[in-house]
Write an enzyme that holds these catalytic residues in place. Structure first.
Site: not given
Ligand code: NAD
Length: 499
Positions: A149, A173, A226, A281
């Site tokens: 997000f 997605k 995450s 991040c």
């Molecule tokens: P998230 O992991 O909750 O969601 C990311 C994606 O995974 C979304 O599209 C979501 O719909 C999907 N998702 C969520 N739960 C799932 C599950 N149980 N099974 C399968 N798919 C699932 O992350 P978020 O809250 O949207 O974003 C924030 C996180 O992203 C933070 O931890 C941040 O550090 C990380 N992030 C990392 C980078 C990087 O480059 N390393 C960049 C941006 C964000």
């Protein structure tokens, strides 16, 4: 209420599952939009459209691909403001920050416009008598992108411009929390002349993701989110035979050495910790003060943090917006509330903050925790909010050991005037991206972005040369065109030797 659907085969497609999720304006707390949550069958339809499109896109000329990408770049440039407004309305970040995100995504489009240079193969002539060897790279087929997000436009653009430039077709997605920017990008790609089915968007949650991870026609998966989900994505997609890059969460440390310019370090710490309300991040979430500078540095950070204006992202006076959801705001507040009991000095407590006229928004103020213990929850977890932890170290070695003990290894920075110390840090720190007097060292589009340890699962960083490599596979062609004057080679059961 607005409904956000899918984009499949070059057109908007209504959600058929009957399942919808709420999209909230974080500044008002109001649900403004419902987003369709795709079923496995809808994901299958998007993959089928991408597979059908790959038959011609995968062999389309580089000139055709770059013509589309140059047009897309121009459209993106024209629509910066509109995309930034969509981001602010669903994510909450301030408009200027949203414009910055679009600009950094555009950098990768720039790189993709020059894909002709990156895809040039290698040729060795006369490796043996009249034998030539060519190395070429070919597209994978259908690739999927799953995005978080916190950068609803930039992170998708870390992926699809290079993927499609390399001749793949794409299924995105996006995060179900702020899906509108991705749909706008799909529309612009269509306007730029991208053939139907080359870029598709399926909205949804875990069900949609899991179908993509298992789908036999998906060749590769790029994920950003995450750490627990990155680990799941990497394990599941790998088990289904796919190439995977899964970028996870972070706890980014900024090491401030005793000789650093403390005003510059305090400016950098505040900008990097509280920008986008800490929902980056690459946010600095832990400052490690080395030697006797700790008290002075904390005072300088506090003085600056207190001057930050918090408010709705569409108000030009706001420097920091709300958090993405009320539940996330409450979780972040919990870390601040529990910090003192775990030994921290609470220098600034941002909990209980609200903005007049926006009382239902997901607000939290800036928190600053000093002398944080390494075994405390506030230090161990990725809080992903405007909470900065300060830790103290006696020496460079102690500070470095603390940083290297973190399970995360995304970004890190050192603040110093000593070139030798900075160089030592860049060589010794265990993280994928290092800043020297630069607090958020997000690489430009033509370098690659990626962390180490629990911040990335897989072998490739994202975009830059690693991006091209990830989205293509190598083939080596060894050729001999015999001369009519050659004597017949005859049968030779020995292993071919070059001579
Ligand atoms: P998230 O992991 O909750 O969601 C990311 C994606 O995974 C979304 O599209 C979501 O719909 C999907 N998702 C969520 N739960 C799932 C599950 N149980 N099974 C399968 N798919 C699932 O992350 P978020 O809250 O949207 O974003 C924030 C996180 O992203 C933070 O931890 C941040 O550090 C990380 N992030 C990392 C980078 C990087 O480059 N390393 C960049 C941006 C964000």
């Amino acid at each position: 209420m607005k409904t956000v659907n899918h984009w499949i085969g070059g057109q908007a497609v209504d959600g058929a599952s009957g399942e919808f999720g709420p999209v909230t304006d974080p500044a008002t707390g109001e649900v403004t939009t419902q987003v369709a949550l795709a079923s496995a069958e809808e994901v299958d339809a998007a993959v089928a459209a991408a597979k059908a499109a790959h038959a011609s896109w995968g062999t389309s000329s580089l000139a055709r691909r770059t013509t589309v990408l140059f047009k897309f770049r121009a459209l993106l440039d024209q629509h910066r403001e509109e995309i930034a407004r969509l981001i602010t309305a669903e994510h909450g970040k301030v408009h200027d920050d949203a414009l910055g995100e679009v600009a950094r995504g555009l950098e990768v489009v720039d790189l993709a416009c020059g894909i002709t240079v990156q895809l040039k193969g290698e040729l060795s002539t006369e490796v043996a008598g009249r034998v030539d060897v060519a190395s070429i790279r070919q597209p994978l087929g259908v690739v999927a992108g799953i995005t978080p997000f916190n950068f609803p436009a930039m992170v998708p653009m870390w992926m699809f411009p290079l993927a499609i430039a390399c001749g793949n077709t794409f299924v995105l997605k996006p995060s179900e929390k702020d899906p509108s920017a991705a749909l706008k990008l799909a529309e612009l790609l269509g306007e730029a002349g991208l053939p139907d089915g080359v870029f598709n968007v399926v909205n949804g949650d875990k069900a949609a993701v899991d179908r993509l991870l298992e789908h036999p026609d998906v060749a590769a998966v790029s994920f950003v989110g995450s750490t627990p989900i990155a680990r799941h994505v990497h394990a599941t997609a790998s088990a289904h035979g796919k190439r995977v890059q899964a970028l996870g969460g972070a706890k980014n440390h900024m090491l401030v050495l005793p000789d650093a310019d403390l005003d510059a370090a305090a400016d950098a710490a505040v900008s990097a910790a509280y920008g986008s309300a800490g929902e980056r991040c690459m946010a600095v979430s832990a400052v490690v003060a080395v030697g006797a500078i700790g008290d002075e540095l904390v005072a300088k950070i506090k003085e600056r943090a207190e001057r930050i204006t918090i408010g709705p992202g569409d108000d030009p006076a706001s420097e920091m917006g709300p958090l993405i959801t009320a539940a996330h705001r409450d979780k972040v507040a919990g870390y601040v509330a529990g910090a003192a009991a775990q030994g921290a000095e609470v220098v600034l407590d941002g909990t209980g903050f609200t903005v007049e006229g926006y009382e239902r928004g997901h607000w939290i103020g800036l928190s600053l925790l000093d002398k944080v213990a390494t075994d405390s929850d506030a230090y161990r977890d990725e809080i992903f909010g405007p909470v900065l932890c300060v830790l103290r170290a006696e020496t460079y070695e102690e500070g470095l050991a603390l940083i290297n003990a973190s399970p995360y290894g995304n970004g890190t920075a050192v603040f110093t005037r000593d070139g030798g110390a900075a160089r030592r840090f860049q060589m010794e720190v265990e993280a994928g991206m290092v800043g020297v007097n630069v607090p958020i060292p997000v690489p430009v589009g033509y370098h690659s972005f990626g962390g180490w340890k629990d911040s990335l699962f897989g072998d490739h960083h994202i975009y830059g040369n690693d991006g091209t490599h990830f989205y293509t596979r190598g083939k080596v062609v060894t050729t001999r065109w015999p001369d009519p004057a050659d004597a017949p080679a005859g049968v030779d059961l020995g292993f071919p030797r070059n001579h």
